[in-house]
Design a protein around this motif. Structure first.
Motif, PDB file in Angstrom:
ATOM      1  N   TYR B 356       0.803  -1.214   0.000  1.00  0.00           N
ATOM      2  CA  TYR B 356       0.000   0.000   0.000  1.00  0.00           C
ATOM      3  C   TYR B 356       0.839   1.268   0.000  1.00  0.00           C
ATOM      4  CZ  TYR B 356      -4.851  -0.788  -0.371  1.00  0.00           C
ATOM      5  OH  TYR B 356      -6.066  -1.042  -0.890  1.00  0.00           O
ATOM      6  N   TYR B 357       0.389   2.247  -0.784  1.00  0.00           N
ATOM      7  CA  TYR B 357       1.182   3.456  -0.962  1.00  0.00           C
ATOM      8  C   TYR B 357       0.318   4.693  -0.767  1.00  0.00           C
ATOM      9  CZ  TYR B 357       3.198   7.253  -3.687  1.00  0.00           C
ATOM     10  OH  TYR B 357       3.626   8.464  -4.098  1.00  0.00           O
ATOM     11  N   ILE B 358      -0.744   4.803  -1.576  1.00  0.00           N
ATOM     12  CA  ILE B 358      -1.570   6.009  -1.570  1.00  0.00           C
ATOM     13  C   ILE B 358      -2.182   6.272  -0.201  1.00  0.00           C
ATOM     14  CG2 ILE B 358      -3.793   6.917  -2.378  1.00  0.00           C
ATOM     15  CD1 ILE B 358      -1.967   7.416  -4.442  1.00  0.00           C
ATOM     16  N   THR B 359      -2.793   5.209   0.387  1.00  0.00           N
ATOM     17  CA  THR B 359      -3.542   5.410   1.619  1.00  0.00           C
ATOM     18  C   THR B 359      -2.642   5.898   2.764  1.00  0.00           C
ATOM     19  OG1 THR B 359      -5.048   3.738   0.835  1.00  0.00           O
ATOM     20  CG2 THR B 359      -5.228   4.343   3.145  1.00  0.00           C
ATOM     21  N   PRO B 360      -1.525   5.211   3.055  1.00  0.00           N
ATOM     22  CA  PRO B 360      -0.659   5.745   4.115  1.00  0.00           C
ATOM     23  C   PRO B 360      -0.123   7.130   3.756  1.00  0.00           C
ATOM     24  CG  PRO B 360       0.021   3.535   3.504  1.00  0.00           C
ATOM     25  CD  PRO B 360      -1.020   3.936   2.522  1.00  0.00           C
ATOM     26  N   ALA B 361       0.139   7.354   2.469  1.00  0.00           N
ATOM     27  CA  ALA B 361       0.669   8.657   2.085  1.00  0.00           C
ATOM     28  C   ALA B 361      -0.339   9.763   2.384  1.00  0.00           C
ATOM     29  CB  ALA B 361       1.035   8.656   0.604  1.00  0.00           C
ATOM     30  N   LEU B 362      -1.646   9.459   2.218  1.00  0.00           N
ATOM     31  CA  LEU B 362      -2.661  10.494   2.429  1.00  0.00           C
ATOM     32  C   LEU B 362      -3.117  10.606   3.874  1.00  0.00           C
ATOM     33  CD1 LEU B 362      -4.971  10.142  -0.708  1.00  0.00           C
ATOM     34  CD2 LEU B 362      -3.266  11.882  -0.221  1.00  0.00           C
ATOM     35  N   VAL B 363      -3.370   9.481   4.532  1.00  0.00           N
ATOM     36  CA  VAL B 363      -3.953   9.564   5.873  1.00  0.00           C
ATOM     37  C   VAL B 363      -2.946   9.245   6.976  1.00  0.00           C
ATOM     38  CG1 VAL B 363      -6.275   9.060   5.098  1.00  0.00           C
ATOM     39  CG2 VAL B 363      -4.799   7.211   5.847  1.00  0.00           C
ATOM     40  N   GLY B 364      -1.697   8.967   6.615  1.00  0.00           N
ATOM     41  CA  GLY B 364      -0.707   8.636   7.630  1.00  0.00           C
ATOM     42  C   GLY B 364       0.198   9.805   7.940  1.00  0.00           C
ATOM     43  N   GLY B 365       0.926   9.675   9.046  1.00  0.00           N
ATOM     44  CA  GLY B 365       1.942  10.658   9.385  1.00  0.00           C
ATOM     45  C   GLY B 365       3.275  10.197   8.811  1.00  0.00           C
ATOM     46  N   PRO B 366       4.353  10.962   9.081  1.00  0.00           N
ATOM     47  CA  PRO B 366       5.669  10.579   8.551  1.00  0.00           C
ATOM     48  C   PRO B 366       6.111   9.205   9.045  1.00  0.00           C
ATOM     49  CG  PRO B 366       5.728  12.753   9.583  1.00  0.00           C
ATOM     50  CD  PRO B 366       4.386  12.193   9.861  1.00  0.00           C
ATOM     51  N   SER B 367       5.699   8.808  10.228  1.00  0.00           N
ATOM     52  CA  SER B 367       6.163   7.515  10.742  1.00  0.00           C
ATOM     53  C   SER B 367       5.197   6.388  10.386  1.00  0.00           C
ATOM     54  CB  SER B 367       6.323   7.589  12.251  1.00  0.00           C
ATOM     55  OG  SER B 367       5.079   7.889  12.834  1.00  0.00           O
ATOM     56  N   ASP B 368       4.287   6.621   9.431  1.00  0.00           N
ATOM     57  CA  ASP B 368       3.390   5.557   8.990  1.00  0.00           C
ATOM     58  C   ASP B 368       3.619   5.195   7.533  1.00  0.00           C
ATOM     59  OD1 ASP B 368       1.994   5.600  11.479  1.00  0.00           O
ATOM     60  OD2 ASP B 368       1.046   7.454  10.791  1.00  0.00           O
ATOM     61  N   GLN B 369       4.698   5.750   6.945  1.00  0.00           N
ATOM     62  CA  GLN B 369       4.933   5.476   5.530  1.00  0.00           C
ATOM     63  C   GLN B 369       5.529   4.093   5.361  1.00  0.00           C
ATOM     64  OE1 GLN B 369       3.459   7.407   3.520  1.00  0.00           O
ATOM     65  NE2 GLN B 369       2.965   8.709   5.260  1.00  0.00           N
ATOM     66  N   VAL B 371       7.016   0.763   2.741  1.00  0.00           N
ATOM     67  CA  VAL B 371       8.110   0.602   1.787  1.00  0.00           C
ATOM     68  C   VAL B 371       7.776   1.244   0.441  1.00  0.00           C
ATOM     69  CG1 VAL B 371       9.471  -1.076   0.501  1.00  0.00           C
ATOM     70  CG2 VAL B 371       8.961  -1.476   2.897  1.00  0.00           C
ATOM     71  N   SER B 372       6.537   1.048   0.001  1.00  0.00           N
ATOM     72  CA  SER B 372       6.174   1.562  -1.324  1.00  0.00           C
ATOM     73  C   SER B 372       6.373   3.065  -1.433  1.00  0.00           C
ATOM     74  CB  SER B 372       4.708   1.263  -1.618  1.00  0.00           C
ATOM     75  OG  SER B 372       4.457  -0.074  -1.383  1.00  0.00           O
ATOM     76  N   TYR B 373       6.204   3.759  -0.314  1.00  0.00           N
ATOM     77  CA  TYR B 373       6.409   5.204  -0.327  1.00  0.00           C
ATOM     78  C   TYR B 373       7.838   5.516  -0.757  1.00  0.00           C
ATOM     79  CZ  TYR B 373       7.067   9.933   1.418  1.00  0.00           C
ATOM     80  OH  TYR B 373       7.367  11.246   1.521  1.00  0.00           O
ATOM     81  N   TYR B 374       8.782   4.757  -0.220  1.00  0.00           N
ATOM     82  CA  TYR B 374      10.187   5.026  -0.543  1.00  0.00           C
ATOM     83  C   TYR B 374      10.521   4.577  -1.962  1.00  0.00           C
ATOM     84  CZ  TYR B 374      10.521   6.331   4.275  1.00  0.00           C
ATOM     85  OH  TYR B 374      10.313   6.968   5.456  1.00  0.00           O
ATOM     86  N   VAL B 375       9.870   3.510  -2.400  1.00  0.00           N
ATOM     87  CA  VAL B 375      10.059   3.084  -3.793  1.00  0.00           C
ATOM     88  C   VAL B 375       9.607   4.209  -4.714  1.00  0.00           C
ATOM     89  CG1 VAL B 375       9.341   1.443  -5.563  1.00  0.00           C
ATOM     90  CG2 VAL B 375       9.787   0.650  -3.236  1.00  0.00           C
ATOM     91  N   ALA B 376       8.427   4.764  -4.416  1.00  0.00           N
ATOM     92  CA  ALA B 376       7.917   5.857  -5.248  1.00  0.00           C
ATOM     93  C   ALA B 376       8.832   7.067  -5.166  1.00  0.00           C
ATOM     94  CB  ALA B 376       6.500   6.221  -4.794  1.00  0.00           C
ATOM     95  N   TYR B 377       9.326   7.325  -3.978  1.00  0.00           N
ATOM     96  CA  TYR B 377      10.225   8.463  -3.790  1.00  0.00           C
ATOM     97  C   TYR B 377      11.460   8.311  -4.670  1.00  0.00           C
ATOM     98  CZ  TYR B 377      13.817  11.272  -1.484  1.00  0.00           C
ATOM     99  OH  TYR B 377      14.833  12.140  -1.233  1.00  0.00           O
ATOM    100  N   TYR B 378      12.062   7.129  -4.668  1.00  0.00           N
ATOM    101  CA  TYR B 378      13.286   6.946  -5.441  1.00  0.00           C
ATOM    102  C   TYR B 378      13.028   6.951  -6.941  1.00  0.00           C
ATOM    103  CZ  TYR B 378      16.300   6.302  -1.472  1.00  0.00           C
ATOM    104  OH  TYR B 378      17.027   6.529  -0.347  1.00  0.00           O
TER     105      TYR B 378
END
Ligand SMILES: Nc1ncnc2c1ncn2[C@@H]1O[C@H](COP(=O)(O)OP(=O)(O)O)[C@@H](O)[C@H]1O
Ligand SMILES: [Mg+2]
Lengths: 368, 418
Positions: B356-369, B371-378
């Motif tokens: 999961y990427y979108i949901t934690p990115a939208l409703v989570g804080g920085p400490s809820d991101q 792995v996919s968040y970092y994949v997208a970031y890179y």
């Protein structure tokens, strides 16, 4: 009603009614008592309320009114797991994730029977049903007949006061079914079980039971021993439901005691036993079993004789069925042993049929 | 019939000819079956096998320098790492550096070498600008060193050497907070820079919690649906499936609306006097769990429902008629029969939640991101395909390992029951 208060009855239904939707009574005023050690079958067409009766007894349905007693306990409010009634389901309901042995241990564990005794009991019952070598198998690895025996064993292993079986043989092929019928009957005699058995197969009911209750429309039409049920049906439904039966509709011409003289359409007049019609001039449905009908020579000297036209022969190995036309009824059957067959019988030939007065029962004419 | 009678039995039952006939008959069936699955097989290769192999390759891919500076790379591979590389290496490097200006080669090696040292791109640019056109008389070594003193340092050339091999483990090591020190020994990076191990842990914890909550909520619901009459359960099933008809983004955003400090839930709670201050319900772990459970619940319910639908109610009745209390009967007789549904549902939800990427990115804080968040970031922000692929590959490997363990466990459970 008198029977319902029988003191040595094990099971008693007293004025039990049941409706699911609040409109139609599926069971109407059921009174039935079953003695200790008796094998009683509920027989009836599909939808006649047999399963409902069994489910009320097992505790999965609640009677809308009336009482059910097991021994001297009133069952109405007792939850099913406290009733101590063994039940065999139509699809066996063997737990697929357990072995045969575990299935058999299940009711014993529920009753906290000590392990050593439980093992003994399971061993003994496995011996009885001759499936010792299959104890470690899963139900799916057994044949239909073996599964049936395990289901039976599971319902017996905790020595319940009463065993219920809801069409337990329906899924088996004919030969196996007949074999299992005898096996269950022998188990019943051997272990002294009290059994309530449900079926829609009349030959099954006649083979196995001490008494048969014929159900229709939520009402017990007749409850009797198999031979009485066959020989002396008390109404047109039972006569038509049990065994083969020739029907002739007529009007009662005269009554003398238990006998009467009936005028059938088409000029035939015959004597009959009065059963459940009483008034002179009333319409009645006559019931004659095909094996009571004599042909040609054999019919000479009988009080009731009628001319008939042979329509068809049906060969059944040990006997022949002869379909005749009597008056405007072209479905009139006579049963002839193969040894009595003679060449004068030909399709299209005219013959004489005859029967005795006591072979004819004059019944109600309400059933179509 | 007549013809078969004239044949001798031995010809009729001749094993070999019979086998040959069977093979011939079977061959056609096999060809037809293969033709039917061929489009799917091709499709799977194109959209599944190729991208995944590509990703796995990219996580160790180190060919930038090799492609742009093939000769330099070859020389550096032969270098023993002592002192400085020889003159031939330097000459090749200077020539190829000049040539790299064409075709964007400079940018590619610049990006790759910056992972070794963030000043490397600047060094390359500076060097290129001042590079003599002709071969300098004092030699390339002296010339380069006069442009920038960094070329006199062994470490600069060691960095180039590390970038010149075919593959590298730096991305995969970095993805678990490891690196190689100057002596090529693997060690952990400094504590304050460690990120990914905790990101992986967090990802597993979130996916696990979501799966557990889905199971606890989905099981009773699926049971209820399976025991209702078909007409009612069909209607309710539509409600279960309804969320699929709206986009995931909309559903996630609507949770923000509901859960935010001035949102419906907080105003209701405050109006009823249950709380005096608004609760922080979103942009934290709670919000992530709520939104993810909401989205993934149907994937738990559907397999459970389909398994439960096939379990006859007579099993429970039988268990009760045998004297077991209904609750215990449910646990001992019904639940074990749903194991395959539970297995399918939990696996499906867990694996979907891992990515999961979108949901934690939208409703989570920085400490809820996750792995996919970092994949997208890179991939999107820094264009570091190596890191993105390494994180992705590790996630894939972790998923496969967990799947194997899980498979074992479920099978074992069934074996134990045997
Ligand atoms: N759970 C139920 N809810 C509503 N109606 C039912 C239910 N079970 C049975 N019935 C109805 O009651 C009647 C008698 O059913 P049943 O006792 O199963 O008959 P049988 O076993 O003789 O075939 C049928 O008309 C059936 O439709
Ligand atoms: Mg039934």
């Amino acid at each position: 009603m008198q029977q319902a208060y029988d003191s040595d009855a094990l099971v008693r239904f007293s004025g039990v009614q049941k409706t699911y939707d609040g409109e139609n009574l599926v069971v109407k005023d059921l009174n039935l008592s079953i003695a200790q050690g008796e094998f009683v079958t509920l027989l009836g067409p599909s939808g006649s309320g047999k399963t409902t009766c069994l489910m009320m007894l097992a505790g999965f349905e609640v009677p809308t009114s009336g009482d059910i007693f097991l021994g001297d306990k009133r069952l109405n409010t007792l939850p099913p797991h406290k009733r101590n009634i063994g039940m065999v389901f139509q699809n066996y309901a063997l737990f697929p994730h357990m072995t045969v042995e575990e299935n058999l241990h299940f009711p014993l564990k529920a009753r906290k029977v000590p392990a050593a005794e439980a093992r003994q009991r399971v061993e003994r019952i496995l011996d009885t049903i001759q499936l010792k070598d299959f104890a470690r198998r899963r139900p799916t690895q057994l044949s239909g007949g073996q599964q049936q025996r395990v289901a039976l064993a599971r319902a017996l292993v905790f020595e319940p006061q009463l065993v219920l079986m809801d069409e337990p043989l329906g899924a088996l092929d004919k030969q196996l079914r007949e074999h299992m019928q005898l096996e269950i009957k022998h188990l019943h005699e051997q272990l002294g079980l009290t059994v309530v058995f449900v079926t829609h197969d009349q030959s099954e009911a006649l083979t196995m039971s001490d008494r048969v209750a014929v159900f229709n429309d939520g009402v017990i039409q007749q409850i009797d021993t198999p031979d009485r049920l066959y020989e002396a049906p008390s109404n047109a439904f039972v006569a038509q439901f049990i065994g083969e039966n020739n029907q002739l509709v007529g009007r009662i011409a005269s009554i003398e005691g238990e006998r009467c003289q009936v005028q059938v359409e088409g000029g035939l007049s015959t004597g009959a036993i009065l059963v459940n019609v009483r008034e002179q001039g009333a319409l009645t449905r006559l019931s004659i079993r095909p094996e009571r009908v004599r042909l040609n020579g054999a019919s000479e000297g009988l009080p009731n004789r009628v001319k008939a036209h042979i329509e068809e022969f049906i060969y059944l190995g040990d006997h022949l069925r002869v379909r005749c036309r009597v008056g405007d009824n072209s479905q009139f059957m006579a049963r002839v042993p193969v040894t009595d067959f003679c060449s004068s019988l030909k399709v299209g030939a005219d013959i004489m049929l005859g029967w005795r007065d006591e072979d004819v029962r004059a019944l109600d004419c309400t059933q179509p | 019939m007549l013809q078969s009678e004239t044949q001798t039995p031995s010809a009729f039952f001749d094993g070999r000819s019979l086998k040959a006939k069977l093979r011939r008959a079977e061959r056609w069936r096999k060809i037809k079956a293969a033709a039917l699955v061929l489009p799917l097989a091709v499709f799977l290769v194109i959209v599944f096998v190729v991208p995944i192999s590509n990703m796995l390759w990219r996580s160790v891919d180190n060919t930038e320098l090799m492609q742009v500076m093939p000769e330099t790379a070859a020389h550096l591979q032969a270098w023993d790492g002592q002192g400085l590389p020889d003159e031939a290496t330097m000459a090749a490097f200077a020539e190829e550096l000049r040539a790299s200006r064409q075709g964007g080669g400079l940018g590619r090696i610049g990006r790759r070498l910056n992972y070794e040292d963030p000043a490397f791109r600047g060094l390359l640019m500076r060097t290129l600008r001042q590079l003599p056109v002709e071969q300098p008389v004092e030699g390339w070594r002296a010339s380069l060193q006069s442009i920038d003193a960094a070329w006199a340092e062994r470490e600069t050339w060691r960095a180039l050497q590390r970038a010149s091999s075919l593959t590298t483990d730096r991305y995969l090591l970095a993805a678990v907070d490891l690196q190689r020190d100057d002596d090529r020994q693997i060690q952990r990076i400094e504590a304050e820079q460690r990120v990914y191990v905790s990101v992986f842990q967090r990802t597993l914890v979130i996916a696990g919690s979501v799966t557990l909550i889905c199971l606890l909520m989905g099981f009773p619901l699926a049971y209820w649906l399976a025991t209702l009459p078909t007409s009612q359960s069909n209607l309710l099933m539509i409600f279960v499936l309804l969320p699929f008809w709206t986009s995931l983004l909309v559903r996630t955003a609507s949770w923000i609306v509901l859960l935010q400090t001035g949102g419906v839930i907080n105003t209701t709670l405050m109006a009823t006097g249950l709380t005096s201050d608004p609760l922080q319900l979103v942009f934290n772990r709670f919000g992530v769990l709520v939104a993810m459970v909401h989205i993934l619940l149907p994937f738990m319910i559907l397999p459970l429902y389909s398994v439960m639908k096939g379990i006859s109610p007579s099993y429970l009745r039988a268990a009760v008629s045998l004297g077991e209390h209904p609750f215990i009967a449910f646990w001992k007789v019904y639940v074990p029969q749903t194991i395959s549904g539970v297995a399918a549902g939990t696996l499906l939800v867990f694996i979907m939640a891992l990515g999961y990427y979108i949901t934690p990115a939208l409703v989570g804080g920085p400490s809820d991101q996750m792995v996919s968040y970092y994949v997208a970031y890179y991939t999107n922000t820094t264009n570091n395909w190596g890191m993105a692929a390494a994180l992705g590959s590790l996630l894939l490997i972790v998923t496969l390992l967990l799947y194997l363990v899980y498979h074992r466990m479920v099978n074992q459970k069934q074996l134990v029951r045997n």
